[in-house]
Design a protein around this motif. Structure first.
Motif: not given
Length: 363
Positions: A238-242
């Motif tokens: 559930r990591n976000e790379i944005v």
């Protein structure tokens, strides 16, 4: 003096006094244009278009008061390597460590927990530079067993790895410049979950070993699970790379490992002109990831790839609204194997000699 000259003089005096009154009404106390009756200082004049609020710029120079634009108000300001090491030892929730501009040499470790409403923050301008001292010299900044941290704005350079996160949760790595690393630039591993990597500029990785020169690396390869995650899948989930910009990497711009699930890779920009040990910008070996709104250019083969390293992984990933200007012999999106991965028809591929995908797109 006759009455006529006196009357003329009175008229002239009245006109002059009226001009002074009008001039005073048109100017504020400082002599500038008034912003309107009752308007607060800095408000737009009545009927004029409002000025958009300025977005804080973490790379702008410090103000005259010593504050760094884009940083929260400091609880402590540091200017030397020793001061930074000291304040990183078990900081209290809500601590805001602001880095003065300058070079901080060494390897730095942050540990301990903030809270959702009182994170621990390390912040500085791009001229606050953490320098690891050499491309074989460990982790420049290591977040270790930490929760609710924010790393923001500063530069990380010249270490074996740039920013390493081990057992880190609910933390943010935002607006950093990470460059000149021996291996990868940013790595989330060892059950690091629910983190966000936002708006960083990453370049010039793999100077020690091109094979390990990823821009952003999520999780751990199965071959290293016994070293890193007790021989179990490294569920860095559930990591976000944005919103990151990644270029001049020798391996993938983003490598998403088997064992990771349900993350988001969105609105990033990739340039693969420097790829030496990879044939795509993005490798997805996890499951349930959403890959959306990204754009890449220049790849030796494909734009985006999936891989099944172990049964149950490398599947259930969705590609949506991405663009791939490949300039290479492969596909924009290569699903190897297809499994339950989906390339939606909202994706685009140009200069990809093999076409959009090895699997028909889904409406």
């Amino acid at each position: 003096m006759t009455k006529r000259p006196l009357a003329l003089l009175a008229v002239l005096l009245t006109l002059a006094l009226g001009a002074v009154v009008l001039a005073m009404a048109a100017t504020g106390p400082s002599g500038g244009r008034d912003s309107g009756a009752g308007a607060p200082p800095g408000a737009p004049a009545s009927g004029s278009a409002p000025t958009p609020s300025a977005v804080p710029d973490a790379t702008a120079p410090p103000s005259a008061s010593g504050a760094v634009p884009g940083c929260p108000e400091a609880t402590v300001t540091v200017a030397t390597d020793g001061e930074l090491h000291n304040v990183l030892e078990e900081p209290e929730p809500g601590t805001v460590i602001v880095l003065a501009d300058g070079v901080y040499e060494g390897n730095f470790t942050g540990t301990g927990d903030g809270t959702a409403d009182r994170p621990i923050t390390v912040c500085g301008s791009a001229r606050a530079i953490l320098d690891g001292g050499g491309i074989e010299e460990g982790y420049v900044f290591h977040l270790d067993q930490a929760a609710h941290w924010v790393l923001q704005g500063f530069t990380v350079r010249n270490g074996q790895k740039g920013v390493m996160a081990d057992e880190v949760t609910h933390s943010v790595i935002r607006g950093l410049t990470v460059t000149d690393t021996g291996d990868e630039a940013v790595h989330l591993r060892k059950f690091s979950t629910d983190n966000r990597v936002l708006g960083n500029t990453i370049s010039d990785t793999g100077q020690r070993k091109p094979k390990f020169g990823e821009g952003i690396y999520i999780g751990t390869a199965e071959s290293n699970w016994c070293d890193i995650s007790n021989c179990k899948p490294d569920r860095s989930d559930r990591n976000e790379i944005v919103g990151n910009t990644i270029s001049a990497t020798t391996a993938e711009s983003v490598d998403i490992k088997e064992g990771t699930s349900n993350g988001v890779l969105r609105d990033n920009r990739f340039d693969g002109a420097g790829l030496k040990e990879a044939d795509s910008w993005v490798d997805v070996k996890g499951k349930g990831w959403t890959i959306a709104g990204n754009a890449g250019t220049n790849s030796p083969k494909d734009g985006y790839q999936t891989h099944e390293i172990l049964d149950g992984w490398g599947t259930g990933n969705v590609f949506r609204g991405n663009t791939a200007h490949v300039n290479g012999p492969g596909y924009g999106y290569a699903l190897t194997p297809v499994l339950e991965n989906v390339v939606e028809c909202s994706n685009r591929a140009t200069a990809a000699k093999s076409g959009l995908s090895n699997e028909p797109c889904a409406s």
